[in-house]
Design a protein around this motif. Structure first.
Motif, PDB file in Angstrom:
ATOM      1  N   GLY A  80       0.800  -1.225   0.000  1.00 25.95           N
ATOM      2  CA  GLY A  80       0.000   0.000   0.000  1.00 25.95           C
ATOM      3  C   GLY A  80       0.836   1.279   0.000  1.00 25.95           C
ATOM      4  O   GLY A  80       0.308   2.384  -0.023  1.00 25.95           O
ATOM      5  N   LYS A 116       4.229   1.462  -4.432  1.00 26.67           N
ATOM      6  CA  LYS A 116       5.222   0.896  -5.368  1.00 26.67           C
ATOM      7  C   LYS A 116       4.597   0.589  -6.733  1.00 26.67           C
ATOM      8  O   LYS A 116       5.128   0.973  -7.772  1.00 26.67           O
ATOM      9  CB  LYS A 116       5.841  -0.401  -4.804  1.00 26.67           C
ATOM     10  CG  LYS A 116       6.506  -0.236  -3.447  1.00 26.67           C
ATOM     11  CD  LYS A 116       7.106  -1.534  -2.954  1.00 26.67           C
ATOM     12  CE  LYS A 116       6.085  -2.643  -2.693  1.00 26.67           C
ATOM     13  NZ  LYS A 116       5.081  -2.329  -1.663  1.00 26.67           N
ATOM     14  N   SER A 117       3.474  -0.131  -6.717  1.00 31.37           N
ATOM     15  CA  SER A 117       2.834  -0.503  -7.987  1.00 31.37           C
ATOM     16  C   SER A 117       2.387   0.738  -8.752  1.00 31.37           C
ATOM     17  O   SER A 117       2.484   0.776  -9.983  1.00 31.37           O
ATOM     18  CB  SER A 117       1.625  -1.408  -7.749  1.00 31.37           C
ATOM     19  OG  SER A 117       2.052  -2.581  -7.134  1.00 31.37           O
ATOM     20  N   THR A 118       1.903   1.703  -8.029  1.00 30.13           N
ATOM     21  CA  THR A 118       1.479   2.949  -8.681  1.00 30.13           C
ATOM     22  C   THR A 118       2.673   3.591  -9.389  1.00 30.13           C
ATOM     23  O   THR A 118       2.568   4.022 -10.543  1.00 30.13           O
ATOM     24  CB  THR A 118       0.876   3.919  -7.642  1.00 30.13           C
ATOM     25  OG1 THR A 118      -0.255   3.277  -7.043  1.00 30.13           O
ATOM     26  CG2 THR A 118       0.456   5.234  -8.264  1.00 30.13           C
TER      27      THR A 118
HETATM   28  P1  ADP Z   1       1.997  -1.081  -3.246  1.00 32.88           P
HETATM   29  O1  ADP Z   1       2.319  -1.541  -4.615  1.00 32.88           O
HETATM   30  O2  ADP Z   1       3.158  -0.452  -2.539  1.00 32.88           O
HETATM   31  O3  ADP Z   1       1.323  -2.126  -2.417  1.00 32.88           O
HETATM   32  P2  ADP Z   1      -0.081   0.501  -4.543  1.00 32.88           P
HETATM   33  O4  ADP Z   1       0.572   1.475  -5.438  1.00 32.88           O
HETATM   34  O5  ADP Z   1      -0.686  -0.710  -5.105  1.00 32.88           O
HETATM   35  O6  ADP Z   1       0.945   0.128  -3.355  1.00 32.88           O
HETATM   36  O7  ADP Z   1      -1.217   1.238  -3.715  1.00 32.88           O
HETATM   37  C1  ADP Z   1      -1.013   2.482  -3.029  1.00 32.88           C
HETATM   38  C2  ADP Z   1      -2.367   3.014  -2.566  1.00 32.88           C
HETATM   39  O8  ADP Z   1      -3.144   3.361  -3.714  1.00 32.88           O
HETATM   40  C3  ADP Z   1      -3.192   2.023  -1.783  1.00 32.88           C
HETATM   41  O9  ADP Z   1      -3.845   2.723  -0.737  1.00 32.88           O
HETATM   42  C4  ADP Z   1      -4.194   1.521  -2.794  1.00 32.88           C
HETATM   43  O10 ADP Z   1      -5.390   1.146  -2.179  1.00 32.88           O
HETATM   44  C5  ADP Z   1      -4.388   2.711  -3.694  1.00 32.88           C
HETATM   45  N1  ADP Z   1      -4.734   2.331  -5.081  1.00 32.88           N
HETATM   46  C6  ADP Z   1      -3.957   1.589  -5.913  1.00 32.88           C
HETATM   47  N2  ADP Z   1      -4.564   1.446  -7.115  1.00 32.88           N
HETATM   48  C7  ADP Z   1      -5.748   2.112  -7.036  1.00 32.88           C
HETATM   49  C8  ADP Z   1      -6.824   2.332  -7.960  1.00 32.88           C
HETATM   50  N3  ADP Z   1      -6.809   1.865  -9.218  1.00 32.88           N
HETATM   51  N4  ADP Z   1      -7.886   3.073  -7.516  1.00 32.88           N
HETATM   52  C9  ADP Z   1      -7.893   3.582  -6.272  1.00 32.88           C
HETATM   53  N5  ADP Z   1      -6.927   3.401  -5.345  1.00 32.88           N
HETATM   54  C10 ADP Z   1      -5.855   2.678  -5.728  1.00 32.88           C
END
Ligand code: ADP
Length: 227
Positions: free
Chosen positions: A39, A42-44
Motif C-alpha cells: 500500500g 510501489k505498484s502505482t
Molecule cells: P503497493 O504496490 O506499494 O502495495 P499501490 O501502489 O498498489 O501500493 O497502492 C497504493 C495506494 O493506492 C493504496 O492505498 C491503494 O489502495 C491505492 N490504489 C492503488 N490502485 C488504485 C486504484 N486503481 N484506484 C484507487 N486506489 C488505488
C-alpha cells in the motif's frame, strides 16, 4: 534514462495523494530495488512508468520520451522499450514455452525467420532452451517465471520492470530468477525490481529505493542497505 520530477498521483476523487511529489532519477543500465510496505505506492510508481496510469502532476521522462507530450497512439511504441514481469507469470496456458515467447514478436509483425532465430537465443539466456516444447503446466514456478522474463526481454527493451517476480516462489527458484535478472542487467538492460524478500535485498547489494506513504523515504546506492 528514467526521470520523475515531483510526481504526484491521486486516484479518482481521493483527496490524499497515493504518491506525493516523488522525484527519482535512474540511469541507464542501473539495477534498482524498490521496497516498501504493502500500500506504500510501489505498484502505482511502476504503472506511471509503463503509462498504465497518468500522474496527477509532475514530470515523467523515460528514454527521452516526455510523457506529457506522448500521444496515446505512441504508447505501444513506448511499451516496447519496457518489458514487464509480474508475480503471477501471466503465460498463455495452451501455448508451449517457445510459442509463449514467439507470440510477443508475432503481434508486432516480426517475420517467422527472425522469430526462429531470436526465441532460442532468449530461451538460452534464461536457461530454458531444452524446455521450449513444454507446456507451462509442465514447468516449475521458477521456470514459468523465467519464461515470462524471456517473453519480456525478447523485444530487447531498454528497461525491465519486475514487480514481485519471486513472490510465488520458494527460495531456490527465487534465486534462479534473480540471477537471470542480474544477467540481463549485465547485458545492458536497466532493471527495476520490487520485492519484499529481505534476503534478496540484503544479498544483492544494489541501489535500494524505499517507498513509504507515497514518498521516497530513502534512496541508498552504497550497496550496504539492509532490510
Ligand atoms: P503497493 O504496490 O506499494 O502495495 P499501490 O501502489 O498498489 O501500493 O497502492 C497504493 C495506494 O493506492 C493504496 O492505498 C491503494 O489502495 C491505492 N490504489 C492503488 N490502485 C488504485 C486504484 N486503481 N484506484 C484507487 N486506489 C488505488
Amino acid at each position: 534514462m528514467i526521470l520523475l520530477d515531483r510526481v504526484s498521483k491521486s486516484y479518482g476523487k481521493r483527496k490524499s495523494a497515493v504518491l506525493q511529489r516523488v522525484s527519482l532519477h535512474i540511469e541507464a543500465k542501473e539495477f534498482v530495488i524498490v521496497v516498501g510496505a504493502s500500500g506504500a505506492g510501489k505498484s502505482t510508481l511502476l504503472k506511471l512508468l509503463t503509462r498504465e496510469e497518468k500522474p496527477t502532476s509532475g514530470k515523467i521522462i523515460v528514454g527521452g520520451i516526455d510523457y506529457e507530450t506522448l500521444k496515446d497512439r505512441d504508447v505501444p511504441k513506448l511499451r516496447r522499450k519496457i518489458g514487464v514481469v509480474f508475480q503471477d507469470f501471466k503465460l498463455l496456458p495452451n501455448k508451449t514455452v517457445y510459442e509463449n515467447v514467439a507470440f510477443a514478436l508475432e503481434i508486432i509483425g516480426i517475420s517467422t525467420k527472425e522469430i526462429k532465430h531470436t526465441v532460442p537465443r532468449v530461451l538460452d539466456i534464461v536457461g530454458l532452451k531444452d524446455k521450449q516444447d513444454n507446456m507451462p503446466m509442465e514447468l516449475s514456478g521458477g521456470e514459468r517465471q523465467r519464461v515470462a522474463i524471456a517473453r519480456a526481454i525478447v523485444r530487447q527493451p531498454k528497461i525491465l520492470i519486475a514487480d514481485e517476480p519471486t513472490g510465488n516462489l520458494d527460495p531456490k527458484h527465487a534465486w534462479d530468477v534473480i540471477r537471470v535478472l542480474e544477467k540481463i542487467n549485465k547485458y545492458g538492460t536497466t532493471v527495476i525490481l520490487t520485492t519484499h524478500n529481505q534476503e534478496i535485498v540484503n544479498k544483492l547489494k544494489r541501489r535500494v529505493v524505499t517507498v513509504s506513504d507515497g514518498k521516497i523515504a530513502s534512496d541508498d546506492s552504497s550497496g550496504k542497505y539492509t532490510l
